[in-house]
Write a protein that holds these residues in place. Structure first.
Motif, PDB file in Angstrom:
ATOM      1  N   ARG A 176       0.835  -1.213   0.000  1.00  0.00           N
ATOM      2  CA  ARG A 176       0.000   0.000   0.000  1.00  0.00           C
ATOM      3  C   ARG A 176       0.868   1.261   0.000  1.00  0.00           C
ATOM      4  NH1 ARG A 176      -4.463  -1.987   4.488  1.00  0.00           N
ATOM      5  NH2 ARG A 176      -5.740  -3.238   3.054  1.00  0.00           N
ATOM      6  N   HIS A 177       1.915   1.240   0.829  1.00  0.00           N
ATOM      7  CA  HIS A 177       2.815   2.405   0.892  1.00  0.00           C
ATOM      8  C   HIS A 177       3.505   2.620  -0.452  1.00  0.00           C
ATOM      9  CE1 HIS A 177       5.674   5.301   2.502  1.00  0.00           C
ATOM     10  NE2 HIS A 177       6.637   4.599   1.924  1.00  0.00           N
ATOM     11  N   ALA A 178       3.978   1.519  -1.077  1.00  0.00           N
ATOM     12  CA  ALA A 178       4.659   1.619  -2.373  1.00  0.00           C
ATOM     13  C   ALA A 178       3.701   2.141  -3.440  1.00  0.00           C
ATOM     14  CB  ALA A 178       5.218   0.255  -2.779  1.00  0.00           C
ATOM     15  N   TYR A 179       2.437   1.699  -3.391  1.00  0.00           N
ATOM     16  CA  TYR A 179       1.444   2.152  -4.373  1.00  0.00           C
ATOM     17  C   TYR A 179       1.217   3.651  -4.272  1.00  0.00           C
ATOM     18  CZ  TYR A 179      -3.098   2.851  -6.589  1.00  0.00           C
ATOM     19  OH  TYR A 179      -4.124   3.326  -7.366  1.00  0.00           O
ATOM     20  N   TRP A 180       1.003   4.144  -3.052  1.00  0.00           N
ATOM     21  CA  TRP A 180       0.715   5.580  -2.901  1.00  0.00           C
ATOM     22  C   TRP A 180       1.957   6.434  -3.145  1.00  0.00           C
ATOM     23  CZ3 TRP A 180      -3.798   7.115  -3.685  1.00  0.00           C
ATOM     24  CH2 TRP A 180      -4.905   6.342  -3.322  1.00  0.00           C
ATOM     25  N   GLN A 181       3.125   5.872  -2.887  1.00  0.00           N
ATOM     26  CA  GLN A 181       4.357   6.588  -3.221  1.00  0.00           C
ATOM     27  C   GLN A 181       4.490   6.727  -4.736  1.00  0.00           C
ATOM     28  OE1 GLN A 181       6.648   8.006  -0.991  1.00  0.00           O
ATOM     29  NE2 GLN A 181       7.349   8.934  -2.914  1.00  0.00           N
ATOM     30  N   TYR A 182       4.111   5.663  -5.441  1.00  0.00           N
ATOM     31  CA  TYR A 182       4.140   5.678  -6.912  1.00  0.00           C
ATOM     32  C   TYR A 182       3.154   6.714  -7.456  1.00  0.00           C
ATOM     33  CZ  TYR A 182       3.689   3.902 -11.708  1.00  0.00           C
ATOM     34  OH  TYR A 182       3.663   3.785 -13.066  1.00  0.00           O
ATOM     35  N   ILE A 183       1.954   6.773  -6.862  1.00  0.00           N
ATOM     36  CA  ILE A 183       0.953   7.759  -7.279  1.00  0.00           C
ATOM     37  C   ILE A 183       1.448   9.171  -7.022  1.00  0.00           C
ATOM     38  CG2 ILE A 183      -1.399   8.597  -6.911  1.00  0.00           C
ATOM     39  CD1 ILE A 183      -1.273   5.924  -8.331  1.00  0.00           C
ATOM     40  N   ASP A 184       2.054   9.385  -5.843  1.00  0.00           N
ATOM     41  CA  ASP A 184       2.579  10.721  -5.508  1.00  0.00           C
ATOM     42  C   ASP A 184       3.627  11.169  -6.518  1.00  0.00           C
ATOM     43  OD1 ASP A 184       0.965  10.978  -3.332  1.00  0.00           O
ATOM     44  OD2 ASP A 184       2.465  10.318  -1.868  1.00  0.00           O
ATOM     45  N   ASP A 185       4.499  10.241  -6.933  1.00  0.00           N
ATOM     46  CA  ASP A 185       5.530  10.580  -7.916  1.00  0.00           C
ATOM     47  C   ASP A 185       4.917  10.902  -9.272  1.00  0.00           C
ATOM     48  OD1 ASP A 185       7.445  10.169  -6.012  1.00  0.00           O
ATOM     49  OD2 ASP A 185       7.917   8.123  -6.630  1.00  0.00           O
ATOM     50  N   LEU A 186       3.820  10.193  -9.609  1.00  0.00           N
ATOM     51  CA  LEU A 186       3.168  10.435 -10.902  1.00  0.00           C
ATOM     52  C   LEU A 186       2.545  11.815 -10.982  1.00  0.00           C
ATOM     53  CD1 LEU A 186       1.222   7.213 -11.975  1.00  0.00           C
ATOM     54  CD2 LEU A 186       3.213   8.216 -13.055  1.00  0.00           C
ATOM     55  N   ILE A 187       1.934  12.274  -9.881  1.00  0.00           N
ATOM     56  CA  ILE A 187       1.197  13.542  -9.924  1.00  0.00           C
ATOM     57  C   ILE A 187       1.999  14.702  -9.361  1.00  0.00           C
ATOM     58  CG2 ILE A 187      -1.028  12.357  -9.793  1.00  0.00           C
ATOM     59  CD1 ILE A 187      -1.172  13.026  -6.876  1.00  0.00           C
ATOM     60  N   ASP A 188       3.265  14.478  -9.037  1.00  0.00           N
ATOM     61  CA  ASP A 188       4.123  15.557  -8.534  1.00  0.00           C
ATOM     62  C   ASP A 188       4.362  16.583  -9.643  1.00  0.00           C
ATOM     63  OD1 ASP A 188       5.944  17.205  -7.380  1.00  0.00           O
ATOM     64  OD2 ASP A 188       7.455  15.666  -6.966  1.00  0.00           O
ATOM     65  N   PRO A 189       3.927  17.841  -9.457  1.00  0.00           N
ATOM     66  CA  PRO A 189       4.069  18.854 -10.527  1.00  0.00           C
ATOM     67  C   PRO A 189       5.506  19.070 -10.976  1.00  0.00           C
ATOM     68  CG  PRO A 189       2.638  19.651  -8.768  1.00  0.00           C
ATOM     69  CD  PRO A 189       3.267  18.388  -8.272  1.00  0.00           C
ATOM     70  N   SER A 190       6.472  18.858 -10.072  1.00  0.00           N
ATOM     71  CA  SER A 190       7.877  19.114 -10.431  1.00  0.00           C
ATOM     72  C   SER A 190       8.354  18.166 -11.528  1.00  0.00           C
ATOM     73  CB  SER A 190       8.767  18.958  -9.198  1.00  0.00           C
ATOM     74  OG  SER A 190       8.733  17.637  -8.709  1.00  0.00           O
ATOM     75  N   ASN A 191       7.668  17.017 -11.696  1.00  0.00           N
ATOM     76  CA  ASN A 191       8.065  16.066 -12.740  1.00  0.00           C
ATOM     77  C   ASN A 191       7.668  16.532 -14.131  1.00  0.00           C
ATOM     78  OD1 ASN A 191       9.214  14.233 -10.975  1.00  0.00           O
ATOM     79  ND2 ASN A 191       7.299  13.134 -10.643  1.00  0.00           N
ATOM     80  N   TYR A 192       6.795  17.556 -14.205  1.00  0.00           N
ATOM     81  CA  TYR A 192       6.267  17.970 -15.501  1.00  0.00           C
ATOM     82  C   TYR A 192       6.735  19.373 -15.887  1.00  0.00           C
ATOM     83  CZ  TYR A 192       3.508  13.890 -14.590  1.00  0.00           C
ATOM     84  OH  TYR A 192       3.127  12.607 -14.303  1.00  0.00           O
TER      85      TYR A 192
END
Length: 376
Positions: A176-192
């Motif tokens: 669960r922690h790994a899943y939400w960490q993955y989601i956080d990285d996907l929607i992190d504005p700094s990545n875009y």
């Protein structure tokens, strides 16, 4: 409450025609609308004033497994060696002075594909589904949990049962922690922001969104000339016939004479090496190649060698009115639009064509539009 419950469970109402008088009272609700091929109403039974709802759907979920495919690691490619070999081939082609468009293109294409296979490392991607948030550490926890489960089931010892249940709980938390960490990285504005990995992160995000779809039903059985086509070949031929039928058949006779034009004739289109090099440098390397397999990454990385050749090829193609056969082909995918899924007209074609052909099209369009705008 009923409507809120439908929304909460992401259900879609499939009945669009009246079932009692002027009202839609009989419903078909599903969270996988792709599985429904057809919905219709039949005359009511003698004991009811409601129409009978007829639905045709696939009730077996389909698992889409991609076939193993070769993936090239372009970040490890030997670009210097490729450039040297390609330059030798291009120089020979230009010195020959041939005006055979098909020969020039096929020689260039075969060379660039052989260089890719020779100088770009590759690996075979498995067709097995991969869950991106399952990290190596989580996978180790899962293996340890499974190990204790097998020991417990084999020996039936209470201590092993307690240990297994503790590991199961810890593994569940880690997943669960790994899943939400993955989601956080996907929607992190700094990545875009404007970085070199921006397009890669966008692709990663949309791949995840696409994966959330519960099922990919593909093309349902299609009705053609009174028959129901269920085989892949039959469906492909049916859609090919449909897509071909909506194209306008151009006449082969002379162009009608509209009288003298009030506008000046467009100048001869001249293709420059600088213009072609500029287009090559702006290519998106994440775009898929067409049927010719010449991809954007190779063209962009080798633009200094490729630009002179393509300039020569484009100009000869224009002067002679001949286009390579590869440029006239496309990989076509049918995309469902709306309505009954068994009707071929309810699908639209999406074509994947040659990248080099699109470069030449861009040059032609820009020069023709420039002439049209200048002369109003």
């Amino acid at each position: 409450n009923f409507i809120e419950s439908i929304r909460d469970h992401d259900l879609e109402q499939m009945v669009t025609m009246e079932t009692r008088g002027d009202n839609i009272l009989d419903l078909i609700l599903t969270n996988i609308p792709e599985k429904v091929n057809r919905v219709a109403t039949l005359p009511p039974l003698s004991t009811s004033d409601h129409d009978v709802v007829f639905v045709e759907m696939n009730i077996t979920l389909k698992t889409n497994r991609k076939a193993p495919r070769k993936i090239y690691k372009y970040h490890k490619a030997n670009w210097a060696e490729m450039k040297a070999e390609l330059n030798s081939t291009v120089t020979n082609l230009l010195q020959e002075g041939s005006e055979d468009v098909e020969y020039l293109w096929n020689t260039f294409k075969e060379k660039i594909i052989s260089l890719r296979d020779k100088y770009v490392p590759s690996k075979m991607a498995k067709g097995k589904h991969h869950i991106p948030w399952i990290t190596p550490s989580v996978r180790r926890q899962m293996r340890r949990r499974d190990k204790y489960y097998k020991l417990w089931r084999k020996t039936d010892k209470h201590k092993l049962e307690v240990k297994y249940k503790h590991l199961r709980s810890e593994t569940q938390k880690s997943v669960r922690h790994a899943y939400w960490q993955y989601i956080d990285d996907l929607i992190d504005p700094s990545n875009y922001l404007e970085t070199e990995h921006r397009s890669r992160n966008f692709k990663k995000f949309w791949s995840f969104v696409k994966a959330l779809k519960r099922d990919q039903s593909g093309v349902s059985p299609l009705k053609y000339e009174g028959n129901l086509e269920t085989t892949p070949v039959g469906k492909a031929n049916t859609l090919n016939h449909q897509f071909k039928s909506v194209f306008v058949e151009e006449g082969t006779g002379p162009i009608p004479n509209k009288g003298p034009s009030p506008h000046p004739v467009i100048n001869d289109i001249t293709i420059t090496e600088n213009g072609v090099a500029k287009l090559l440098s702006k290519l998106n390397v994440n775009k898929a190649s067409g049927p010719d397999e010449v991809n954007a990454r190779m063209l962009k990385e080798l633009k200094d060698v490729v630009a002179p050749f393509l300039t020569h090829l484009f100009q000869i193609s224009l002067d002679t009115g001949v286009v390579p056969k590869d440029w006239r082909g496309a990989d076509v995918s049918p995309i469902y639009k709306k309505g009954e899924r068994y009707i071929p007209a309810n699908y639209r074609p999406v074509s994947l064509t040659s990248i080099t052909c699109k470069l030449m099209e861009h040059i032609l369009v820009s020069q023709i539009m420039s002439h049209a705008e200048q002369n109003n």
